[in-house]
Design a protein around this motif. Sequence first.
Motif, PDB file in Angstrom:
ATOM      1  N   GLY A  63      -3.716 114.056  52.572  1.00  0.00           N
ATOM      2  CA  GLY A  63      -2.363 114.359  53.032  1.00  0.00           C
ATOM      3  C   GLY A  63      -1.519 113.119  53.160  1.00  0.00           C
ATOM      4  N   PRO A  64      -0.269 113.309  53.554  1.00  0.00           N
ATOM      5  CA  PRO A  64       0.669 112.183  53.554  1.00  0.00           C
ATOM      6  C   PRO A  64       0.276 111.057  54.513  1.00  0.00           C
ATOM      7  CG  PRO A  64       1.635 114.131  54.584  1.00  0.00           C
ATOM      8  CD  PRO A  64       0.374 114.565  53.935  1.00  0.00           C
ATOM      9  N   ASP A  65      -0.263 111.402  55.705  1.00  0.00           N
ATOM     10  CA  ASP A  65      -0.636 110.339  56.645  1.00  0.00           C
ATOM     11  C   ASP A  65      -1.755 109.479  56.057  1.00  0.00           C
ATOM     12  OD1 ASP A  65      -2.253 112.580  56.839  1.00  0.00           O
ATOM     13  OD2 ASP A  65      -2.698 112.320  58.962  1.00  0.00           O
ATOM     14  N   THR A 116      -9.452 118.804  57.167  1.00  0.00           N
ATOM     15  CA  THR A 116      -8.430 117.797  57.417  1.00  0.00           C
ATOM     16  C   THR A 116      -7.402 118.433  58.350  1.00  0.00           C
ATOM     17  OG1 THR A 116      -7.197 115.999  56.367  1.00  0.00           O
ATOM     18  CG2 THR A 116      -6.913 118.172  55.385  1.00  0.00           C
ATOM     19  N   PRO A 117      -7.156 117.784  59.504  1.00  0.00           N
ATOM     20  CA  PRO A 117      -6.544 118.506  60.610  1.00  0.00           C
ATOM     21  C   PRO A 117      -5.057 118.321  60.784  1.00  0.00           C
ATOM     22  CG  PRO A 117      -7.498 116.484  61.408  1.00  0.00           C
ATOM     23  CD  PRO A 117      -7.654 116.464  59.916  1.00  0.00           C
ATOM     24  N   SER A 118      -4.364 117.731  59.838  1.00  0.00           N
ATOM     25  CA  SER A 118      -3.000 117.332  60.138  1.00  0.00           C
ATOM     26  C   SER A 118      -2.139 117.435  58.898  1.00  0.00           C
ATOM     27  CB  SER A 118      -3.067 115.894  60.669  1.00  0.00           C
ATOM     28  OG  SER A 118      -1.822 115.439  61.041  1.00  0.00           O
ATOM     29  N   MET A 119      -1.757 118.680  58.549  1.00  0.00           N
ATOM     30  CA  MET A 119      -0.997 118.888  57.312  1.00  0.00           C
ATOM     31  C   MET A 119       0.445 119.282  57.658  1.00  0.00           C
ATOM     32  SD  MET A 119      -1.846 121.460  54.152  1.00  0.00           S
ATOM     33  CE  MET A 119      -1.965 123.006  55.063  1.00  0.00           C
ATOM     34  N   PRO A 120       1.433 118.396  57.405  1.00  0.00           N
ATOM     35  CA  PRO A 120       2.823 118.824  57.567  1.00  0.00           C
ATOM     36  C   PRO A 120       3.071 119.955  56.569  1.00  0.00           C
ATOM     37  CG  PRO A 120       2.655 116.435  57.253  1.00  0.00           C
ATOM     38  CD  PRO A 120       1.313 117.019  56.919  1.00  0.00           C
ATOM     39  N   PRO A 121       3.559 121.107  57.023  1.00  0.00           N
ATOM     40  CA  PRO A 121       3.719 122.238  56.101  1.00  0.00           C
ATOM     41  C   PRO A 121       4.483 121.874  54.834  1.00  0.00           C
ATOM     42  CG  PRO A 121       4.075 122.953  58.353  1.00  0.00           C
ATOM     43  CD  PRO A 121       3.894 121.470  58.403  1.00  0.00           C
ATOM     44  N   LEU A 122       5.541 121.080  54.992  1.00  0.00           N
ATOM     45  CA  LEU A 122       6.357 120.719  53.841  1.00  0.00           C
ATOM     46  C   LEU A 122       5.578 119.865  52.844  1.00  0.00           C
ATOM     47  CD1 LEU A 122       9.284 121.045  52.825  1.00  0.00           C
ATOM     48  CD2 LEU A 122       9.833 118.907  53.971  1.00  0.00           C
ATOM     49  N   THR A 127      -1.044 117.569  50.131  1.00  0.00           N
ATOM     50  CA  THR A 127      -2.366 117.637  50.771  1.00  0.00           C
ATOM     51  C   THR A 127      -3.363 118.354  49.859  1.00  0.00           C
ATOM     52  OG1 THR A 127      -1.207 117.772  52.884  1.00  0.00           O
ATOM     53  CG2 THR A 127      -3.564 118.301  52.887  1.00  0.00           C
ATOM     54  N   HIS A 128      -2.921 119.481  49.281  1.00  0.00           N
ATOM     55  CA  HIS A 128      -3.846 120.227  48.422  1.00  0.00           C
ATOM     56  C   HIS A 128      -4.116 119.507  47.105  1.00  0.00           C
ATOM     57  CE1 HIS A 128      -4.590 123.601  50.983  1.00  0.00           C
ATOM     58  NE2 HIS A 128      -3.310 123.728  51.239  1.00  0.00           N
ATOM     59  N   THR A 174       1.294 127.610  53.124  1.00  0.00           N
ATOM     60  CA  THR A 174       0.713 126.262  53.054  1.00  0.00           C
ATOM     61  C   THR A 174      -0.763 126.302  52.669  1.00  0.00           C
ATOM     62  OG1 THR A 174       0.026 126.259  55.390  1.00  0.00           O
ATOM     63  CG2 THR A 174       2.244 125.453  54.911  1.00  0.00           C
ATOM     64  N   LYS A 175      -1.323 127.500  52.556  1.00  0.00           N
ATOM     65  CA  LYS A 175      -2.766 127.675  52.337  1.00  0.00           C
ATOM     66  C   LYS A 175      -3.535 126.931  53.445  1.00  0.00           C
ATOM     67  CE  LYS A 175      -1.998 130.161  48.698  1.00  0.00           C
ATOM     68  NZ  LYS A 175      -0.735 130.699  49.253  1.00  0.00           N
ATOM     69  N   GLY A 176      -3.135 127.264  54.658  1.00  0.00           N
ATOM     70  CA  GLY A 176      -3.706 126.604  55.838  1.00  0.00           C
ATOM     71  C   GLY A 176      -4.820 127.422  56.474  1.00  0.00           C
TER      72      GLY A 176
END
Length: 564
Positions: A63-65, A116-122, A127-128, A174-176
């Motif tokens: 993901g972005p972070d 992975t616990p921290s996915m900004p929806p946008l 992330t995927h 988001t496929k969360g």
Amino acid sequence: MKLLIKNGSVYDPINSLKGDRMDIAVNEGKIVDQVSEEEAEVVDASGMIVMPGGVDIHSHIAGPDVNLGRLLRPEDHYRDVVTKTRLTRSGVGHSVPSTFVTGYRYSTMGYTTVVTPSMPPLEARHTHEELNDTPMIDKAAFPLLGDWWFVLEYLRDKKFEECAAHVAWMMRATKGYAIKIVNPGGLERWGFGGNVHTIRDEVPGFNITPREIIRGLCRVNSLLHMPHTIHLHTNNLGKPGNYSTTLDTLKCLRNLATGDKPVVHITHCQFSSFTGSDWMNMGTGADIIARYLNQHTHATIDMGQVLFGDTTTMTADGPFQYDLYTLTGNKWMNHDVETETSGGVVPFRYKRTSPVHAMQWSIGLELALLIDDPWKVYMTTDHPNAGPFTGYPRIIAWLMSQKAREKTMSKIHRKARRKSLLPSIDREYGFYDIAIATRAGQARALGLRDKGHLGIGADADIAVYDVDPEKIDASRDYRKVRRAFRNAAYTIKDGYIVAKSGEIVQSRLGRTIWVDPTVSPEWSDTSDDMRNRFKDYWTIEYENYPIKENFLERSETIRVRAEV
Ligand SMILES: [Zn+2]
């Protein structure tokens, strides 16, 4: 593909197997009753431990972070370059490994599922994309929903069913996998340079408190019948005296639980268990948190165990990362994701000689050792925040051996040594407890029914460790245990042997697991109102926001049906 793992000592806590000598049979990716020896590939596991594949409930791997961490830290990569082999790709490692290396390293340790616990929806698409590039393991991602405007508005107006419908839409879009909440209210405040300081502070502009966000999303979670509880990073994380915020948070959710079922998972609880009023008098609140959890059943936690050495911190808790930057003077990145969430990255070194860092090291272990029921506390480092996941074998050694703890204790700052509760704790985990803390408990908390155990029908995700529980005294020979858990003798994924004694022998792509909640049409999430406001809240059109299922290389859907 048939496989027979013969004569190992099987630790499978969900099926109450405590080192029983037995065979495990596999056919077509699942555990079966039996296979004939002639037809199957045979793994001789005599004198070895057999466990379900490891499950990690909280590890920032994509993901972005994570990617910002990679960009920010070339020095993290120089020292840990991974060359390609006939079967594996090249990459870099240490605290923010590249995607392929992440998959390989988890796999060689016997892990088969990582969240992975921290996915900004946008930024779910990004992330995927990274998860698609992370081989060997099954994966899932938690979308950050605790400071998102729609959620805040629905909860403020007490529209829980509409909120549930919106969250359901977000999970699909988001496929969360689960609802992630980080410093609720604090991230929205951070958009204006502020923060919240208690769970009763008001979030300006929304007329709502962190307490109402947490309770509201907890209700939404149970309305939707999500497999996992809400996954919560508490307010005031990483601040002296924050144990009281953690207790307030736990208490405010108590009456939302029915029976013994947990309704909240407090993640990396070490960071939320400090006493004191400043860094000079900061101490441990682990005993207080543990006492509360021993008396109640509505919460689970994971450790967020500190490992001494160099790492990279990254969280959606923007104000916390800013504080860390001012505290350390290290380089810092801040990242706001439109109106959804924030984020920050700061390199960090945990030192034995720092009284605060050494105290943090102690607090993580105290939590794990003072909470009586191993089903309530899971092993994590909040990778890479408190240390890279590759340090797990060291934590296993500390949990299993008082001697190993004493050895490290003798080297930490004397102020921390004086305050630490560890010298008064003689508990040592057995292999059965380790199996709970590293796979069975985590799978159960996530609601992954076919993982974390070796019963018939379970996924054939299996780890074999070269250590003989009948011969070894883990308390004394903790180094041998550490070595065994560093490199699984065999890692089996979907019934295939993928790693052997530290080497990848077959590269396979795992699945990405996500939750598709069905809600009553009356709850309506795609009202004209939402469509209209979409333009105000996002730079992306309503129609373009969701990720299509075929974007995931290997998709696995868990369908749940909301209460009507
Ligand atoms: Zn985290």
